[in-house]
Design a protein around this motif. Structure first.
Motif, PDB file in Angstrom:
ATOM      1  N   TYR A  20      72.619 -42.619  27.938  1.00  0.00           N
ATOM      2  CA  TYR A  20      72.277 -41.283  28.427  1.00  0.00           C
ATOM      3  C   TYR A  20      72.431 -41.226  29.930  1.00  0.00           C
ATOM      4  O   TYR A  20      72.430 -42.245  30.613  1.00  0.00           O
ATOM      5  CB  TYR A  20      70.820 -40.963  28.110  1.00  0.00           C
ATOM      6  N   ASP A  21      72.459 -40.022  30.418  1.00  0.00           N
ATOM      7  CA  ASP A  21      72.426 -39.785  31.863  1.00  0.00           C
ATOM      8  C   ASP A  21      73.494 -40.571  32.605  1.00  0.00           C
ATOM      9  O   ASP A  21      73.224 -41.216  33.609  1.00  0.00           O
ATOM     10  CB  ASP A  21      71.038 -40.136  32.434  1.00  0.00           C
ATOM     11  N   VAL A  49      70.562 -44.682  31.461  1.00  0.00           N
ATOM     12  CA  VAL A  49      69.673 -45.118  30.383  1.00  0.00           C
ATOM     13  C   VAL A  49      70.485 -45.663  29.215  1.00  0.00           C
ATOM     14  O   VAL A  49      71.293 -44.952  28.628  1.00  0.00           O
ATOM     15  CB  VAL A  49      68.814 -43.933  29.865  1.00  0.00           C
ATOM     16  N   ALA A  91      69.904 -46.233  25.879  1.00  0.00           N
ATOM     17  CA  ALA A  91      68.889 -45.974  24.856  1.00  0.00           C
ATOM     18  C   ALA A  91      69.065 -46.937  23.682  1.00  0.00           C
ATOM     19  O   ALA A  91      68.094 -47.424  23.117  1.00  0.00           O
ATOM     20  CB  ALA A  91      68.963 -44.531  24.392  1.00  0.00           C
ATOM     21  N   PRO A 119      57.821 -49.467  20.594  1.00  0.00           N
ATOM     22  CA  PRO A 119      56.977 -48.654  21.467  1.00  0.00           C
ATOM     23  C   PRO A 119      57.713 -47.402  21.942  1.00  0.00           C
ATOM     24  O   PRO A 119      58.889 -47.215  21.627  1.00  0.00           O
ATOM     25  CB  PRO A 119      56.709 -49.589  22.644  1.00  0.00           C
ATOM     26  N   ASN A 120      57.052 -46.562  22.710  1.00  0.00           N
ATOM     27  CA  ASN A 120      57.684 -45.379  23.290  1.00  0.00           C
ATOM     28  C   ASN A 120      58.951 -45.774  24.033  1.00  0.00           C
ATOM     29  O   ASN A 120      58.959 -46.741  24.779  1.00  0.00           O
ATOM     30  CB  ASN A 120      56.755 -44.705  24.314  1.00  0.00           C
ATOM     31  N   GLY A 121      60.006 -45.025  23.805  1.00  0.00           N
ATOM     32  CA  GLY A 121      61.236 -45.254  24.560  1.00  0.00           C
ATOM     33  C   GLY A 121      62.070 -46.407  24.041  1.00  0.00           C
ATOM     34  O   GLY A 121      63.086 -46.762  24.632  1.00  0.00           O
ATOM     35  N   ALA A 122      61.681 -47.000  22.905  1.00  0.00           N
ATOM     36  CA  ALA A 122      62.416 -48.161  22.388  1.00  0.00           C
ATOM     37  C   ALA A 122      63.794 -47.758  21.864  1.00  0.00           C
ATOM     38  O   ALA A 122      64.721 -48.565  21.834  1.00  0.00           O
ATOM     39  CB  ALA A 122      61.617 -48.830  21.283  1.00  0.00           C
ATOM     40  N   GLY A 123      63.924 -46.494  21.433  1.00  0.00           N
ATOM     41  CA  GLY A 123      65.203 -46.035  20.888  1.00  0.00           C
ATOM     42  C   GLY A 123      65.104 -45.628  19.423  1.00  0.00           C
ATOM     43  O   GLY A 123      66.129 -45.418  18.773  1.00  0.00           O
ATOM     44  N   LYS A 124      63.885 -45.468  18.922  1.00  0.00           N
ATOM     45  CA  LYS A 124      63.709 -45.129  17.511  1.00  0.00           C
ATOM     46  C   LYS A 124      64.334 -43.779  17.179  1.00  0.00           C
ATOM     47  O   LYS A 124      65.124 -43.653  16.236  1.00  0.00           O
ATOM     48  CB  LYS A 124      62.207 -45.084  17.158  1.00  0.00           C
ATOM     49  N   THR A 125      63.966 -42.771  17.951  1.00  0.00           N
ATOM     50  CA  THR A 125      64.487 -41.436  17.671  1.00  0.00           C
ATOM     51  C   THR A 125      65.997 -41.413  17.827  1.00  0.00           C
ATOM     52  O   THR A 125      66.712 -40.799  17.028  1.00  0.00           O
ATOM     53  CB  THR A 125      63.829 -40.406  18.609  1.00  0.00           C
ATOM     54  N   THR A 126      66.486 -42.107  18.830  1.00  0.00           N
ATOM     55  CA  THR A 126      67.928 -42.129  19.060  1.00  0.00           C
ATOM     56  C   THR A 126      68.665 -42.696  17.847  1.00  0.00           C
ATOM     57  O   THR A 126      69.664 -42.121  17.399  1.00  0.00           O
ATOM     58  CB  THR A 126      68.249 -42.964  20.314  1.00  0.00           C
ATOM     59  N   GLN A 138      60.702 -36.303  14.562  1.00  0.00           N
ATOM     60  CA  GLN A 138      59.451 -36.684  15.219  1.00  0.00           C
ATOM     61  C   GLN A 138      58.535 -35.477  15.408  1.00  0.00           C
ATOM     62  O   GLN A 138      57.323 -35.593  15.333  1.00  0.00           O
ATOM     63  CB  GLN A 138      59.769 -37.333  16.565  1.00  0.00           C
ATOM     64  N   GLU A 163      58.502 -41.273  12.973  1.00  0.00           N
ATOM     65  CA  GLU A 163      57.075 -41.281  13.310  1.00  0.00           C
ATOM     66  C   GLU A 163      56.282 -40.225  12.528  1.00  0.00           C
ATOM     67  O   GLU A 163      55.715 -39.310  13.100  1.00  0.00           O
ATOM     68  CB  GLU A 163      56.888 -41.066  14.821  1.00  0.00           C
ATOM     69  N   GLN A 196      55.107 -46.549  15.526  1.00  0.00           N
ATOM     70  CA  GLN A 196      54.618 -47.379  16.621  1.00  0.00           C
ATOM     71  C   GLN A 196      53.511 -48.297  16.139  1.00  0.00           C
ATOM     72  O   GLN A 196      52.986 -49.085  16.905  1.00  0.00           O
ATOM     73  CB  GLN A 196      54.039 -46.505  17.730  1.00  0.00           C
TER      74      GLN A 196
HETATM   75  N1  LIG Z   1      68.463 -36.550  26.077  1.00  0.00           N
HETATM   76  C1  LIG Z   1      68.157 -37.648  26.778  1.00  0.00           C
HETATM   77  N2  LIG Z   1      68.562 -37.792  28.056  1.00  0.00           N
HETATM   78  C2  LIG Z   1      68.261 -38.895  28.765  1.00  0.00           C
HETATM   79  N3  LIG Z   1      67.569 -39.944  28.293  1.00  0.00           N
HETATM   80  C3  LIG Z   1      67.134 -39.865  27.027  1.00  0.00           C
HETATM   81  C4  LIG Z   1      67.396 -38.727  26.208  1.00  0.00           C
HETATM   82  N4  LIG Z   1      66.843 -38.936  25.002  1.00  0.00           N
HETATM   83  C5  LIG Z   1      66.263 -40.150  25.072  1.00  0.00           C
HETATM   84  N5  LIG Z   1      66.429 -40.711  26.277  1.00  0.00           N
HETATM   85  C6  LIG Z   1      65.971 -42.045  26.699  1.00  0.00           C
HETATM   86  O1  LIG Z   1      66.430 -42.986  25.766  1.00  0.00           O
HETATM   87  C7  LIG Z   1      65.445 -43.964  25.504  1.00  0.00           C
HETATM   88  C8  LIG Z   1      65.145 -44.033  24.030  1.00  0.00           C
HETATM   89  O2  LIG Z   1      64.545 -42.814  23.637  1.00  0.00           O
HETATM   90  P1  LIG Z   1      64.042 -42.526  22.161  1.00  0.00           P
HETATM   91  O3  LIG Z   1      63.623 -41.100  22.135  1.00  0.00           O
HETATM   92  O4  LIG Z   1      65.050 -42.958  21.194  1.00  0.00           O
HETATM   93  O5  LIG Z   1      62.762 -43.457  22.066  1.00  0.00           O
HETATM   94  P2  LIG Z   1      61.666 -43.551  20.918  1.00  0.00           P
HETATM   95  O6  LIG Z   1      61.612 -44.966  20.491  1.00  0.00           O
HETATM   96  O7  LIG Z   1      61.910 -42.540  19.880  1.00  0.00           O
HETATM   97  O8  LIG Z   1      60.342 -43.200  21.720  1.00  0.00           O
HETATM   98  P3  LIG Z   1      59.021 -42.413  21.259  1.00  0.00           P
HETATM   99  O9  LIG Z   1      58.138 -43.388  20.595  1.00  0.00           O
HETATM  100  O10 LIG Z   1      58.438 -41.957  22.563  1.00  0.00           O
HETATM  101  O11 LIG Z   1      59.451 -41.288  20.404  1.00  0.00           O
HETATM  102  C9  LIG Z   1      64.257 -43.599  26.373  1.00  0.00           C
HETATM  103  O12 LIG Z   1      64.311 -44.372  27.545  1.00  0.00           O
HETATM  104  C10 LIG Z   1      64.468 -42.154  26.676  1.00  0.00           C
HETATM  105  O13 LIG Z   1      63.918 -41.829  27.924  1.00  0.00           O
END
Ligand SMILES: Nc1ncnc2c1ncn2[C@@H]1O[C@H](COP(=O)(O)OP(=O)(O)OP(=O)(O)O)[C@@H](O)[C@H]1O
Ligand SMILES: [Mg+2]
Lengths: 263, 327
Positions: free
Chosen positions: B13-14, B18, B20, B39-46, B85, B162, B194
């Motif tokens: 990303y960005d 990042v 992800a 944990p938060n930000g691990a990349g699960k949603t991605t 989520q 989640e 989580q």
């Molecule tokens: N659209 C985006 N633009 C920039 N960075 C992003 C974007 N979406 C996610 N990220 C970054 O990618 C990384 C993984 O994000 P992701 O949402 O997959 O985490 P997650 O495991 O689902 O976290 P959470 O438990 O908070 O839902 C994070 O560092 C997040 O900040």
């Protein structure tokens, strides 16, 4: 055919939303009706038009166009709202045509315009608006208005999908729409404007739309357009070209943006 | 047969700032449940968004039910169910309207969509709230409706991102019940969470991810073994630390460790409450008054600590808060 069906389902959702939140419909009609009354009675007395039937004849086409121009904001904020709720993710994960959601929304917003224009037409009639052309021309004028709103709705789709925040969408839409509607011949002659603005106002699609509607509603007075310029000579054609250009540019851009949304 | 395969997925990303996903691979055997724990930000949603065609990976490949996600996203959408989520239902419409609309979009036809909507409302105990707009629903009801929407046409593979985050303990229990039902029905499920406990309850297999990479994979038991099972923890006065280290070490059979800041002595144990009893007895015999004693089951933090040597990034502050509270 199932794609058409998908679009219709989304359009129906749009109408269902309106029936669940009738305030939206009420306020979308109150605002233009208020404009009609304000301009008719506050400014109408002091604007010298030489128009038989008075200022209101010139005013109504202007307010019609202004109102449909705000479809841009309506579509944009509606989509931004859907995105905020994550709803777009659900739609995009369904086995449906990928553009159904945005097409359905633009159609739904046009249906809303039909209602709003009808109410405004009635309000206009009450305060003295009397189109002097035939019923066919008047109907064509309204079709033009709807078509213009529909084209701008696609600009709204792109704005709505591009903005990061629903509040930003409102602001961006207004920043696009306000100068366009006021730097035009909608409410006052453009002849009083500085030269550069006059040119802008003359080529402004809002002006050509207003002029086109005035023509279709049977008015002679084109309200300040410099005689002889292409848009003032051919307001119908120019408007049509504008609408086609807007759609040719914005439909593919918006659909692509939607498909790749969040990439 | 593998129902889901993700191979070496990378998502940046960005403009490169990042990463992800950083070469993430996983797979789910047909008819089983895989939990992606991180944990938060691990990349699960991605990873969920990539597998459900909402997002394109920068590199790597993936397939769902044997269909290539990058090449045939339309086909994938026909066989998946997704509950993201954040509940993705129309707030203004009622629960019933939402389900009927989605049913129609699945091309069930109006009549069947209505029948299916009513079935699902019944099954998820939402019949009473069916005619209320979603915005009047509680968090738990919303999640259940969202889940119902992803089950309108029985999906071959279900993705839940989640599903219990933000729910109170009762809501969580209810959600677990619903998911366990589904699992019994034989759905293939990929679920992110989580909470180790949740993965433990629901999943056959767990992959632990951190900063876009898989850092461990196995059954819940195997992971816990890797973490070291339960830990015995004792907090004592400064003067008694040395002696306590000795006692706890003896009971555990492993060297006890000390967190000096909060005077916490701890060691892994395998005999549970028996070890607790033994330690209390020894402390008492030595004339040491313990300020706090307890058995701690391994949490996600412990998994991380054990696997990576650091506490999950975003959770660090929370853990420190907790420690401060204990002081
Ligand atoms: N659209 C985006 N633009 C920039 N960075 C992003 C974007 N979406 C996610 N990220 C970054 O990618 C990384 C993984 O994000 P992701 O949402 O997959 O985490 P997650 O495991 O689902 O976290 P959470 O438990 O908070 O839902 C994070 O560092 C997040 O900040
Ligand atoms: Mg997430």
């Amino acid at each position: 055919m199932s794609a058409v069906n998908d679009v219709l389902i989304i359009t129906r959702r749009q109408l269902l939303l309106l029936s669940r939140v009738p305030e939206v419909l009420i306020f979308s009609t109150i605002q233009p009706v208020m404009f009609v009354l304000l301009f008719r009675y506050v400014f109408g007395g002091s604007i010298e038009t030489g128009q038989p039937g008075g200022y209101v004849q010139l005013l109504m086409p202007g307010i019609f166009v202004q109102t449909v121009a705000f479809t841009l904001a309506g579509t944009a904020s509606g989509l931004a709202e859907d995105m905020k709720k994550g709803l777009i993710d659900r739609f995009r994960s369904l086995p449906i045509s990928q553009s159904a959601l945005v097409i359905g929304r633009t159609l739904g917003d046009s249906l809303l315009n039909i209602v709003v224009l009808a109410v405004m037409g009635i309000a206009g009639y009450i305060v003295g608006w009397r189109p002097s052309s035939g019923i066919g021309s008047v109907a064509l004028g309204f079709i033009f208005l709807l078509f213009f709103g529909y084209a701008l709705s696609w600009v709204g789709v792109l704005v709505g999908l591009s903005a990061s925040d629903a509040r930003v969408v409102q602001n961006v839409s207004f920043i696009v729409t306000f100068p366009l509607t006021f730097l035009s011949n909608a409410f006052a002659p453009t002849t009083g404007m500085p030269r550069a603005l006059q040119y802008f106002a003359e080529w402004n699609p809002v002006s050509t739309m207003v002029a086109a509607c005035r023509e279709l509603f049977g008015l002679e007075n084109q309200f300040g357009a410099t005689a002889g310029s292409f848009p003032s000579e051919n307001p119908l054609l120019t408007s049509l070209i504008y609408m086609v250009i807007i759609m040719v540019i914005f439909i593919p851009l918006s659909v692509r943006k939607y498909r790749n949304y969040a990439d | 047969m593998k129902s889901v395969i993700a191979d070496n997925l990378v998502k940046i990303y960005d403009k490169g700032k990042v990463r992800a996903l950083d070469g993430l691979s996983l797979d789910v055997e047909e008819g089983t449940v895989l939990s992606v724990l991180g944990p938060n930000g691990a990349g699960k949603t991605t990873v969920v968004r990539i597998l459900t065609t909402l997002l394109r990976a920068d590199s790597g490949s993936a397939s769902v039910a044997g269909i290539d996600v990058m090449k045939n996203p339309e086909k994938v959408r026909e066989v998946i169910g997704l509950s993201g989520q954040y509940a993705a239902v129309d707030e203004i419409l009622t629960g019933y309207d939402n389900l009927v609309m989605f049913g129609e979009l699945y091309h069930l036809g109006k009549k069947n969509a209505v029948v299916r909507a009513n079935e699902l409302l019944e099954r998820f105990q939402l019949t009473e709230a069916a005619k209320r707009p979603i915005k009047t629903y509680s968090g738990g009801m919303r999640r259940r409706l969202d889940l119902a929407a992803s089950l309108i046409v029985k999906p071959k593979v279900l993705f839940l991102d989640e599903p219990t985050t933000g729910l109170d303990p009762r809501g969580r229990q209810e959600m677990w019940g619903v998911i366990q039902e589904l699992v019994k029905g034989g759905v293939t499920l990929l679920l992110t969470t989580q909470y180790l406990e949740e993965a433990d309850q629901l999943a056959d297999d767990i992959v632990v991810i951190d900063t876009g990479k898989v850092i461990a994979r196995g059954t819940s038991d195997a992971l816990k073994k890797q973490v070291g099972g339960e830990r015995l923890e004792v907090v004592v006065e400064q003067a008694h630390i040395a002696k306590t280290l000795e006692i706890v070490g003896a009971v555990s059979g492993n060297k006890a460790s000390l967190d000096e800041g909060i005077r916490l002595v701890s060691a892994p144990v395998s005999t549970g409450s028996a070890a607790l009893f033994e330690v209390l007895k020894s402390l008492d015999a030595a004339g040491i008054h313990a300020l706090d004693v307890g058995l701690k089951r391994p949490s996600l933090d412990d998994v991380f600590l054990a696997l990576t040597g650091h506490v999950a990034e975003e959770k660090k502050s929370e853990v420190e808060e907790k420690k401060k509270g204990r002081k």
